[in-house]
Design a protein around this motif. Structure first.
Motif, mmCIF file in Angstrom:
data_model
loop_
_atom_site.group_PDB
_atom_site.id
_atom_site.type_symbol
_atom_site.label_atom_id
_atom_site.label_comp_id
_atom_site.label_asym_id
_atom_site.label_seq_id
_atom_site.Cartn_x
_atom_site.Cartn_y
_atom_site.Cartn_z
ATOM 1 N N LEU A 1 0.248 -6.882 -9.404
ATOM 2 C CA LEU A 1 0.179 -6.255 -8.081
ATOM 3 C C LEU A 1 1.535 -6.288 -7.376
ATOM 4 O O LEU A 1 1.856 -5.383 -6.596
ATOM 5 C CB LEU A 1 -0.879 -6.946 -7.227
ATOM 6 N N LYS A 2 2.334 -7.297 -7.657
ATOM 7 C CA LYS A 2 3.651 -7.367 -7.059
ATOM 8 C C LYS A 2 4.530 -6.221 -7.555
ATOM 9 O O LYS A 2 5.406 -5.720 -6.829
ATOM 10 C CB LYS A 2 4.307 -8.706 -7.385
ATOM 11 N N ALA A 3 4.295 -5.777 -8.787
ATOM 12 C CA ALA A 3 5.081 -4.684 -9.363
ATOM 13 C C ALA A 3 4.477 -3.321 -9.075
ATOM 14 O O ALA A 3 4.965 -2.306 -9.577
ATOM 15 C CB ALA A 3 5.212 -4.883 -10.874
ATOM 16 N N THR A 4 3.410 -3.286 -8.273
ATOM 17 C CA THR A 4 2.750 -2.019 -7.937
ATOM 18 C C THR A 4 2.977 -1.704 -6.468
ATOM 19 O O THR A 4 2.752 -2.545 -5.601
ATOM 20 C CB THR A 4 1.234 -2.107 -8.204
ATOM 21 N N THR A 5 3.451 -0.503 -6.192
ATOM 22 C CA THR A 5 3.733 -0.063 -4.827
ATOM 23 C C THR A 5 2.926 1.187 -4.511
ATOM 24 O O THR A 5 2.931 2.146 -5.294
ATOM 25 C CB THR A 5 5.228 0.244 -4.634
ATOM 26 N N ALA A 6 2.234 1.135 -3.387
ATOM 27 C CA ALA A 6 1.520 2.315 -2.894
ATOM 28 C C ALA A 6 2.295 2.900 -1.723
ATOM 29 O O ALA A 6 2.849 2.150 -0.912
ATOM 30 C CB ALA A 6 0.106 1.945 -2.460
ATOM 31 N N TYR A 7 2.352 4.207 -1.641
ATOM 32 C CA TYR A 7 3.022 4.828 -0.499
ATOM 33 C C TYR A 7 2.266 6.087 -0.103
ATOM 34 O O TYR A 7 1.663 6.774 -0.918
ATOM 35 C CB TYR A 7 4.488 5.125 -0.798
ATOM 36 N N ALA A 8 2.294 6.332 1.197
ATOM 37 C CA ALA A 8 1.622 7.511 1.747
ATOM 38 C C ALA A 8 2.269 7.871 3.070
ATOM 39 O O ALA A 8 2.724 7.005 3.812
ATOM 40 C CB ALA A 8 0.134 7.232 1.945
ATOM 41 N N ASN A 9 2.330 9.159 3.353
ATOM 42 C CA ASN A 9 2.691 9.614 4.685
ATOM 43 C C ASN A 9 1.786 10.777 5.055
ATOM 44 O O ASN A 9 1.567 11.696 4.259
ATOM 45 C CB ASN A 9 4.177 9.964 4.806
ATOM 46 N N VAL A 10 1.236 10.691 6.236
ATOM 47 C CA VAL A 10 0.267 11.673 6.716
ATOM 48 C C VAL A 10 0.722 12.169 8.081
ATOM 49 O O VAL A 10 1.083 11.370 8.956
ATOM 50 C CB VAL A 10 -1.145 11.060 6.827
ATOM 51 N N SER A 11 0.740 13.489 8.253
ATOM 52 C CA SER A 11 1.074 14.096 9.539
ATOM 53 C C SER A 11 -0.110 14.918 10.021
ATOM 54 O O SER A 11 -0.671 15.712 9.259
ATOM 55 C CB SER A 11 2.300 15.014 9.409
ATOM 56 N N LEU A 12 -0.499 14.706 11.270
ATOM 57 C CA LEU A 12 -1.543 15.500 11.921
ATOM 58 C C LEU A 12 -0.893 16.229 13.085
ATOM 59 O O LEU A 12 -0.336 15.596 13.989
ATOM 60 C CB LEU A 12 -2.680 14.609 12.410
ATOM 61 N N PHE B 1 2.287 19.211 19.123
ATOM 62 C CA PHE B 1 2.233 17.756 19.226
ATOM 63 C C PHE B 1 1.497 17.209 18.015
ATOM 64 O O PHE B 1 0.656 17.890 17.404
ATOM 65 C CB PHE B 1 1.571 17.303 20.529
ATOM 66 N N GLY B 2 1.827 15.971 17.669
ATOM 67 C CA GLY B 2 1.212 15.405 16.480
ATOM 68 C C GLY B 2 1.523 13.936 16.308
ATOM 69 O O GLY B 2 2.267 13.333 17.088
ATOM 70 N N VAL B 3 0.937 13.361 15.264
ATOM 71 C CA VAL B 3 1.168 11.969 14.904
ATOM 72 C C VAL B 3 1.501 11.905 13.416
ATOM 73 O O VAL B 3 1.065 12.757 12.628
ATOM 74 C CB VAL B 3 -0.053 11.076 15.211
ATOM 75 N N GLU B 4 2.281 10.897 13.058
ATOM 76 C CA GLU B 4 2.646 10.661 11.662
ATOM 77 C C GLU B 4 2.386 9.207 11.321
ATOM 78 O O GLU B 4 2.657 8.317 12.128
ATOM 79 C CB GLU B 4 4.125 10.980 11.425
ATOM 80 N N PHE B 5 1.915 9.003 10.119
ATOM 81 C CA PHE B 5 1.694 7.649 9.620
ATOM 82 C C PHE B 5 2.395 7.520 8.276
ATOM 83 O O PHE B 5 2.269 8.393 7.414
ATOM 84 C CB PHE B 5 0.207 7.363 9.455
ATOM 85 N N GLU B 6 3.142 6.439 8.092
ATOM 86 C CA GLU B 6 3.839 6.221 6.828
ATOM 87 C C GLU B 6 3.624 4.792 6.357
ATOM 88 O O GLU B 6 3.682 3.839 7.146
ATOM 89 C CB GLU B 6 5.336 6.496 6.966
ATOM 90 N N LEU B 7 3.364 4.663 5.064
ATOM 91 C CA LEU B 7 3.146 3.352 4.450
ATOM 92 C C LEU B 7 3.852 3.311 3.114
ATOM 93 O O LEU B 7 3.735 4.232 2.304
ATOM 94 C CB LEU B 7 1.652 3.101 4.246
ATOM 95 N N ARG B 8 4.623 2.249 2.908
ATOM 96 C CA ARG B 8 5.178 1.950 1.580
ATOM 97 C C ARG B 8 5.082 0.446 1.419
ATOM 98 O O ARG B 8 5.803 -0.301 2.084
ATOM 99 C CB ARG B 8 6.619 2.430 1.453
ATOM 100 N N LYS B 9 4.182 -0.001 0.522
ATOM 101 C CA LYS B 9 3.866 -1.437 0.466
ATOM 102 C C LYS B 9 3.453 -1.814 -0.950
ATOM 103 O O LYS B 9 2.703 -1.108 -1.614
ATOM 104 C CB LYS B 9 2.708 -1.731 1.436
ATOM 105 N N SER B 10 3.989 -2.955 -1.409
ATOM 106 C CA SER B 10 3.512 -3.485 -2.687
ATOM 107 C C SER B 10 2.111 -4.054 -2.497
ATOM 108 O O SER B 10 1.716 -4.427 -1.386
ATOM 109 C CB SER B 10 4.464 -4.572 -3.207
ATOM 110 N N LEU B 11 1.348 -4.127 -3.573
ATOM 111 C CA LEU B 11 -0.057 -4.527 -3.479
ATOM 112 C C LEU B 11 -0.267 -6.021 -3.666
ATOM 113 O O LEU B 11 -1.404 -6.467 -3.870
ATOM 114 C CB LEU B 11 -0.878 -3.743 -4.523
ATOM 115 N N GLY C 1 12.422 -2.803 1.240
ATOM 116 C CA GLY C 1 11.922 -1.637 0.526
ATOM 117 C C GLY C 1 10.524 -1.222 0.921
ATOM 118 O O GLY C 1 9.969 -0.299 0.330
ATOM 119 N N GLN C 2 9.937 -1.884 1.932
ATOM 120 C CA GLN C 2 8.576 -1.573 2.355
ATOM 121 C C GLN C 2 8.560 -1.237 3.851
ATOM 122 O O GLN C 2 9.372 -1.744 4.614
ATOM 123 C CB GLN C 2 7.644 -2.749 2.059
ATOM 124 N N ILE C 3 7.622 -0.379 4.245
ATOM 125 C CA ILE C 3 7.568 0.053 5.643
ATOM 126 C C ILE C 3 6.151 0.471 6.003
ATOM 127 O O ILE C 3 5.406 1.000 5.175
ATOM 128 C CB ILE C 3 8.550 1.219 5.895
#
Length: 929
Positions: free
Chosen positions: A778-789, A759-769, A719-721
């Protein structure tokens, strides 16, 4: 009266049967799931699933699914065995007689050193994590998606809201998707495997707000192409899969109400309102009567009797009614049924009804540019109704599904405008009554079958879809008064009823499109270079048939009369004036605006999905598409638009697994973008909100795009990436929009740029803290973000005769950055969930610049949404509290006059449109029997 009582009895009887069936449908315990290949993610047909220590067992069906029923509560051990694969024994599978237990399993090919009798032992929890890993890692292409479980945890009511959460995706106008910063016309939409046509009469776009999110099983955006996907996309192919066979019998209902800070309980102004409006249908009184005079009859002048009769047949209620805007309402009822048949067969159905009504107000919309200094108040009454009826039958190694979806959107808008027009040296009062009815119906019959003993699969489908876009009796009236008369009490505002133009007509238009499609796909496991591979081939065909009819009617005074022109709106077209034949029915000849069109797309593909050693995988092949289009305006003297061509579209997707948790991906593929019917038609439409005409270009060419992508993927745990991507796209003949102003009249039209690169770059994060510290919070807390430039560069066409001003500009619709981020936390054993979501899209070019009118830009805005959900009543009920767009920043389109790349407002920048939509607060309750 007797008939009414009988009807009530029938309804009550049916409701009792329905609720009793739902309440007492709970059976014994059940275990269901899917078995798939660990390395490829392909589902496995015919896997033997047994309960250890018993004779009870079965084989997985054509989708790799199984269902063990009639089980008693307790813990069991399941054994999975398949020829050529290492078996698995999963313990601690807990069965509850009142609920379904889902266990998805992955099997691994047996090595040459192992015997097929070897069995790996594992637990239920560990195997669930293994299955999620396999699903994450084994996509053949670069893609991003969201499941029904994640949709439940967001405040999203429809699919357009859901798409905001996917990496690199944003939404325009709350319904049109933008992928990787590219405009919506460079994306394709697919529903249950079938391509969806454009829902819009004046652009190539699919309105994703017509698909309720609660009916979505999963949503995937493919950002790279494989030969089995339609080639008409560049940003992404959005695949929506609706639900079919439920895991167990259920009945679910949900109710919700919402408050908008700019609208709810405020004074809401509109035209006439009928009870049927609340159910998404006009009562028919706004449509042109069947015996209404034809265009040629009106142009050739009607007799006085014919004229009066025709005028009386038009809607005559010009009153502006005031009410209090009600809160937003949402209702949904869904029932699911599944029946286990002999020989492991299953019959399932899901039926669903959805309803939504909202009344929104956009006050003081700023339109302050060039000669215009306007303030608009816009009131929109919207009803959305939807129905889904999906049926599925599995038997042996075959599955037949019949999926049907219908959605209808009823938008009734009233606009009131005040301000000044410097060009005419006059103050203005403008009114527009505008009803738009949109509907989508799609029906798909699909079959999946295993052929022979080699796990070969045959898939076929037949589908029909209908798009309706009906705009009956759009009424516009403009009153003006010269600046010089502003202080003269004897001079009032005077209505423009002496001349006829598209800005002061009654418009009646209807778009109807039917689409028919058929497809057959075949896959066969083969051995290539001593490795297992899968050969795939397929054929598809789609025929589209569209008609668009439009009429521009108006009432003109036979003799200019100041007293009549200064009448208030509700008396301007009074019955006394119609009966006295004071007004003449007139029509703008518009035979070039109505058209018929049809297109036929035939495609075939060949592809191989093969492993190279233990760590590498290559999916490659080619797709061939033949396209034929005919478009004919109603005006016979205009030339028919014809396009006929064949494209060969190769693609290759390479994946290398550095470790069990890391993938490296690279791909190359060629795609295209074809002009839509509307973009090719010279039909002209006046947009009274944009104060501009919209017109097509019959000389448009198709766009050819070469694409390349690379991506690094890390899966820290299930469930994390963490992923980083880079992409490059080279366009030839890109289709864009332009502020054409060769005659100093602003017309938004389409053109082909010579070359464009993106052209561009993408960054994706989905991770528990829990990496910060090992604790339960913190195990029950998940941060996620995706950024495209993203960055783009365009070369304007030379010698085209277009008045293009900017030679150094980004591509139309392309955003320089896209940010999606969120924080999710689960309390009390997942019974209480909190979700915070953030979205921002960089300043993007909406319309390319002409000579007189510069480029139109959309200003960025920060959007924050919050949700708190709580499970109640033994986890069968759920309460959701949502706060949407809590910052309530302005939605703004503007001309960047000072060229500082930001919106400064007047007088530094001219404002095409700017308003605050208001903050949204809502509460909903759902319960599942």
């Amino acid at each position: 009266m007797k008939l009414h009582l009988q009807f009530r009895k029938i309804i009550l009887t049916l409701l009792c049967i329905f609720f009793n069936a739902a309440l007492f449908a709970q059976g014994n315990g059940k275990i269901t799931g899917t078995v798939s290949d660990k390395k490829t993610g392909e589902t496995l047909i015919g896997v033997t699933v047994k309960i250890k220590g018993t004779a009870k067992g079965l084989a997985t069906d054509v989708d790799g699914k199984y269902a063990l029923t009639g089980l008693n509560s307790g813990k069991l051990t399941l054994v999975f065995q398949y020829i050529g694969y290492t078996g698995k024994e999963i313990s601690e599978v807990e069965v509850n007689a009142a609920r379904n237990t889902v266990l998805n399993v992955v099997l691994e090919e047996a090595s040459s050193q192992n015997l097929s009798e070897v069995v790996i032992k594992g637990s239920f929890k560990k195997e669930s994590i293994n299955a999620l890993y396999a699903q994450q890692k084994n996509s053949a292409v670069i893609s991003d998606g969201i499941s029904s479980e994640l949709i439940k945890r967001s405040p999203d009511k429809n699919t357009s809201d859901v798409l905001k959460r996917v990496s690199g995706a944003t939404i325009q106008d709350n319904k049109f998707v933008v992928i990787r910063g590219l405009s919506d016309r460079y994306n394709s939409a697919m529903l249950d495997g079938g391509t969806l046509p454009s829902t819009e009469p004046n652009r190539k776009a699919f309105s994703f707000d017509i698909v309720p999110s609660s009916l979505v099983e999963n949503l995937i955006i493919n950002k790279t192409a494989t030969p089995d996907l339609p080639a008409d996309f560049t940003g992404g192919a959005i695949q929506i899969q609706t639900k079919d066979i439920p895991e167990q019998n259920f009945f679910n209902f949900s109710v919700g109400a919402g408050y908008n800070s700019a609208s709810t309980f405020k004074n809401f102004r509109s035209g006439t309102r009928n009870a049927s409006d609340y159910f998404g249908f006009d009562n028919g009184k706004k449509q042109l009567p069947a015996n209404f005079p034809t265009s040629s009859q009106i142009i050739n002048v009607l007799t006085p009797e014919q004229n009066v009769k025709a005028l009386r047949s038009l809607p005559t209620d010009w009153n502006i009614y005031s009410r209090s805007a009600l809160p937003t309402q949402n209702y949904q009822f869904t029932v699911g049924r599944v029946k286990e048949l002999k020989n492991s067969g299953r019959l399932g159905a899901i039926l669903s009804l959805t309803y939504r009504n909202s009344q929104t107000i956009n006050k003081d919309v700023i339109r302050d540019y060039y000669d215009y200094n306007y303030r608009d108040d816009v009131y929109k009454f919207s009803t959305n109704i939807g129905a889904l009826a999906n049926f599925a039958y599995t038997y042996g190694k075959s599955k037949i599904t019949f999926k049907n979806i219908y959605n209808r959107i009823y938008d009734d808008q009233f606009l009131s405008r005040t301000g000044a027009n410097q060009n005419t040296q006059s103050d203005v009062k403008f009114y527009a009554f505008d009803l738009l009815q949109k509907s989508l119906f799609k029906s798909t019959l699909e079959g999946n079958h295993q052929i022979g003993e080699r796990n070969a699969k045959l898939n076929w489908s037949l589908s029909y879809s209908n798009i309706l876009n009906d705009q009956p009796d759009q009424r516009k009236v403009s009153y003006t008064r010269l600046f010089a008369d502003a202080n003269n009490p004897d001079v009032g505002y005077s209505a423009n009823v002496s001349t006829l133009g598209k800005e002061n007509t009654r418009l009646f238009s209807k778009l109807n499109e039917n689409s028919y499609a058929a497809a057959v796909n075949y896959s066969l496991p083969v051995e290539l270079f001593s490795q297992k591979a899968t050969f795939k081939a397929g054929l598809t065909s789609q025929y589209r048939d569209r008609t668009f009819d439009v009429r521009f009617l108006g009432l003109l005074l036979r003799n200019d009369d100041t007293d009549i022109r200064e009448r208030p709106l509700n008396q301007l077209f009074g019955r006394d004036l119609l009966d006295a034949n004071i007004y003449k029915l007139d029509e703008i000849p518009n035979f070039q605006d109505s058209y018929t069109g049809n297109s036929l797309t035939n495609a075939g593909y060949l592809m191989l999905d093969n492993k190279i050693g233990d760590k590498a995988r290559l999916v490659w092949g080619a797709r061939v598409e033949q396209f034929n289009l005919d478009l004919q305006a109603k005006q016979a003297s205009l030339s028919k638009v014809k396009q006929n061509y064949i494209d060969v579209l190769p693609s290759a997707n390479f994946t290398y697994s550095l470790t069990d948790k890391i993938n490296l991906r690279a791909s190359y593929y060629r795609t295209l973008a074809r002009p839509e019917f509307r973009e090719l038609s010279i039909s002209s439409y006046y947009d009274y909100e944009l104060l501009a005409f919209q017109q097509g270009n019959p000389d448009l060419k198709r766009t050819s795009i070469d694409n390349a992508d690379i991506r690094f993927e890390l899966y820290p745990s299930a469930g994390q990436i963490v992923s980083v991507s880079a992409f490059y796209k080279k366009f030839k003949n890109a289709i864009e929009t332009l502020n054409s102003d060769a005659t100093s009249t602003r017309t938004i039209t389409y053109f082909n740029s010579d070359k464009a690169t993106v052209f561009g770059v993408e960054f994706e994060l989905r991770k528990s803290l829990d990496f910060i510290a090992e604790n339960d919070f913190l195990k029950a807390t998940t941060a996620y973000a995706n950024v495209s430039l993203v960055k783009s560069k365009v070369s304007n066409p030379s010698g085209s005769g277009l008045n293009l001003k900017d030679t150094d500009r980004p591509m139309v619709g392309q955003a320089p950055y896209v940010i999606n981020a969120g924080l999710q936390h689960s309390f009390l054993g997942d019974k209480l969930n909190f979700n915070a979501l953030y979205n921002k899209v960089g300043r993007r070019l909406a319309i390319a610049a002409g000579v007189v009118y510069p480029a139109v830009w959309e200003a960025p805005r920060d959007v924050i949404d919050l949700q708190l959900s709580m499970k109640v009543m033994k986890n069968k009920g759920e309460v959701k509290l949502n706060a949407g767009d809590i910052l309530n920043q302005r939605n703004t389109l503007y001309y960047d006059q000072n060229a500082n790349k930001k919106y400064d407002g007047g007088p530094a920048d001219d404002t095409l449109s700017s308003y605050r939509a208001g903050r949204n607060l809502s509460v909903s309750f759902s319960y599942t029997f």
